[in-house]
Design an enzyme around this catalytic site. Structure first.
Site, PDB file in Angstrom:
ATOM      1  N   HIS A 106       0.828  -1.202   0.000  1.00 18.07           N
ATOM      2  CA  HIS A 106       0.000   0.000   0.000  1.00 18.07           C
ATOM      3  C   HIS A 106       0.868   1.260   0.000  1.00 18.07           C
ATOM      4  O   HIS A 106       2.052   1.223   0.325  1.00 18.07           O
ATOM      5  CB  HIS A 106      -0.925   0.035   1.222  1.00 18.07           C
ATOM      6  CG  HIS A 106      -0.175   0.180   2.515  1.00 18.07           C
ATOM      7  ND1 HIS A 106       0.508  -0.866   3.096  1.00 18.07           N
ATOM      8  CD2 HIS A 106       0.007   1.247   3.339  1.00 18.07           C
ATOM      9  CE1 HIS A 106       1.078  -0.452   4.210  1.00 18.07           C
ATOM     10  NE2 HIS A 106       0.798   0.831   4.387  1.00 18.07           N
ATOM     11  N   ASP A 108       0.527   5.020   1.917  1.00 20.85           N
ATOM     12  CA  ASP A 108      -0.239   5.495   3.073  1.00 20.85           C
ATOM     13  C   ASP A 108      -1.290   6.528   2.664  1.00 20.85           C
ATOM     14  O   ASP A 108      -1.018   7.444   1.879  1.00 20.85           O
ATOM     15  CB  ASP A 108       0.695   6.114   4.117  1.00 20.85           C
ATOM     16  CG  ASP A 108       1.499   5.061   4.871  1.00 20.85           C
ATOM     17  OD1 ASP A 108       1.025   3.925   4.978  1.00 20.85           O
ATOM     18  OD2 ASP A 108       2.595   5.404   5.367  1.00 20.85           O
ATOM     19  N   HIS A 262       4.708   0.235   0.320  1.00 25.76           N
ATOM     20  CA  HIS A 262       5.429  -0.558   1.317  1.00 25.76           C
ATOM     21  C   HIS A 262       4.533  -1.661   1.866  1.00 25.76           C
ATOM     22  O   HIS A 262       3.306  -1.645   1.663  1.00 25.76           O
ATOM     23  CB  HIS A 262       5.998   0.335   2.422  1.00 25.76           C
ATOM     24  CG  HIS A 262       4.985   1.173   3.122  1.00 25.76           C
ATOM     25  ND1 HIS A 262       4.474   2.339   2.580  1.00 25.76           N
ATOM     26  CD2 HIS A 262       4.361   1.028   4.307  1.00 25.76           C
ATOM     27  CE1 HIS A 262       3.608   2.861   3.406  1.00 25.76           C
ATOM     28  NE2 HIS A 262       3.499   2.093   4.459  1.00 25.76           N
ATOM     29  N   ARG A 277       5.088   5.595  14.611  1.00 24.68           N
ATOM     30  CA  ARG A 277       5.037   6.218  13.286  1.00 24.68           C
ATOM     31  C   ARG A 277       4.616   7.684  13.398  1.00 24.68           C
ATOM     32  O   ARG A 277       3.652   8.009  14.095  1.00 24.68           O
ATOM     33  CB  ARG A 277       4.033   5.472  12.408  1.00 24.68           C
ATOM     34  CG  ARG A 277       3.922   6.043  11.006  1.00 24.68           C
ATOM     35  CD  ARG A 277       2.968   5.241  10.160  1.00 24.68           C
ATOM     36  NE  ARG A 277       1.737   5.981   9.923  1.00 24.68           N
ATOM     37  CZ  ARG A 277       0.827   5.644   9.003  1.00 24.68           C
ATOM     38  NH1 ARG A 277       0.996   4.555   8.289  1.00 24.68           N
ATOM     39  NH2 ARG A 277      -0.254   6.370   8.838  1.00 24.68           N
TER      40      ARG A 277
HETATM   41 FE   LIG Z   1       1.802   2.052   5.792  1.00 23.00          FE
END
Ligand SMILES: [Fe+2]
Length: 286
Positions: A106, A108, A262, A277
């Protein structure tokens, strides 16, 4: 001797594959970086698409401070951040979890009008084996298409929706150690983006569809759209366009979300993995 006026040595940047990814050393991300280093890292990010750092020690505040040198930070509409720092998402897999967060190819948040420019992911705790993250260079994927296919897809528009991931019963809501929210609004939300986007800094074209959020090609019958998306999504992540990063505690990956897809590999059932994250806000793709 006052060494504070000495320019910092340029970071050392070593590619990890022939396509994308580079390990950067000689930079301590926990201290405020000088502008020269930030410019060098920005240039390395645009060139290599994902940068890897080892042996860092980042508090959530330090991680936010580092990421914010590259642009304003973003918060996720469907994933709750830390209570003390909403911009920081704790990406945790517990030993008994059945699903991990990000466990498919995917890009983000492409369901947003302005998807993130990039992410900074920091490893707090890693499993004894596995848990790598794979990255795929979407410029290389586009460049490898035939001129005829490029003509077919240049100018096409795709619809992206968070529904399959973050709607009620969605895949990402099953990653139960990551707190998702607002499933009701996720189902109906959608946005349109070009199938081929242009990187705002490098000017390079990139394939811009992904299996998590892209639902259809605008203006095509369902069968046509499915066939084309199936081909593009498989092509986009061919092994020749990828690199793979094995995490250690203190590792950091920073990726250009305008250039890569990723994949968070879930091959460590029975073990815990804890990452943090932070995301940098992006522009509208064109
Ligand atoms: Fe991601």
């Amino acid at each position: 001797m006052d060494i504070s006026l000495s320019p910092a040595p340029a970071p050392d940047v070593v590619p990890v594959s022939g396509t994308l990814g580079a390990v950067v050393s000689g930079v301590d991300l926990s201290v405020e970086l000088d502008d020269t280093t930030v410019v060098a890292l920005e240039a390395a990010l645009v060139k290599h698409h994902v940068l890897f750092f080892r042996d860092q020690e980042l508090t959530p505040a330090a991680q936010m401070a580092f990421a914010s040198r590259f642009g304003p930070l973003d918060t996720h509409p469907y994933v709750a951040g830390m209570e003390s720092s909403p911009e920081v998402i704790e990406v945790i897999t517990e030993p008994d979890d059945e699903v991990n967060f990000g466990g498919g190819w995917h890009t983000d948040v492409t369901f947003l009008e302005r998807p993130d420019l990039g992410s900074v992911l920091y490893a707090v705790e890693v499993p004894p084996y596995g848990g790598d993250t794979l990255f795929a260079d979407q410029h290389a994927a586009y460049d490898a298409l035939s001129d005829t296919m490029k003509q077919v897809i240049d100018g096409l528009v795709a619809v992206h929706s968070p529904g399959r991931q973050y709607g009620t019963g969605g895949y990402s809501t099953k990653a139960r150690s990551v707190r998702t929210k607002d499933a009701d609004t996720a189902v109906a939300a959608s946005v349109e983006h070009p199938v081929v986007r242009t990187h705002p800094v490098s000017g390079r074209k990139a394939l811009y569809v992904n299996g998590a959020f892209t639902t259809r090609i605008k203006g095509m019958h369902g069968a046509e759209s499915n066939a084309l998306l199936h081909f593009l999504m498989r092509h986009a992540v061919e092994e020749r366009f990828t690199c793979r990063f094995a995490w250690q505690p203190g590792s950091v990956a920073m990726w250009d979300n305008r250039s890569v897809q990723h994949y968070a590999m879930f091959d460590y059932r029975g073990h815990r993995r804890h990452m943090r994250r932070v995301t940098i806000a992006g522009d509208r793709p064109f």
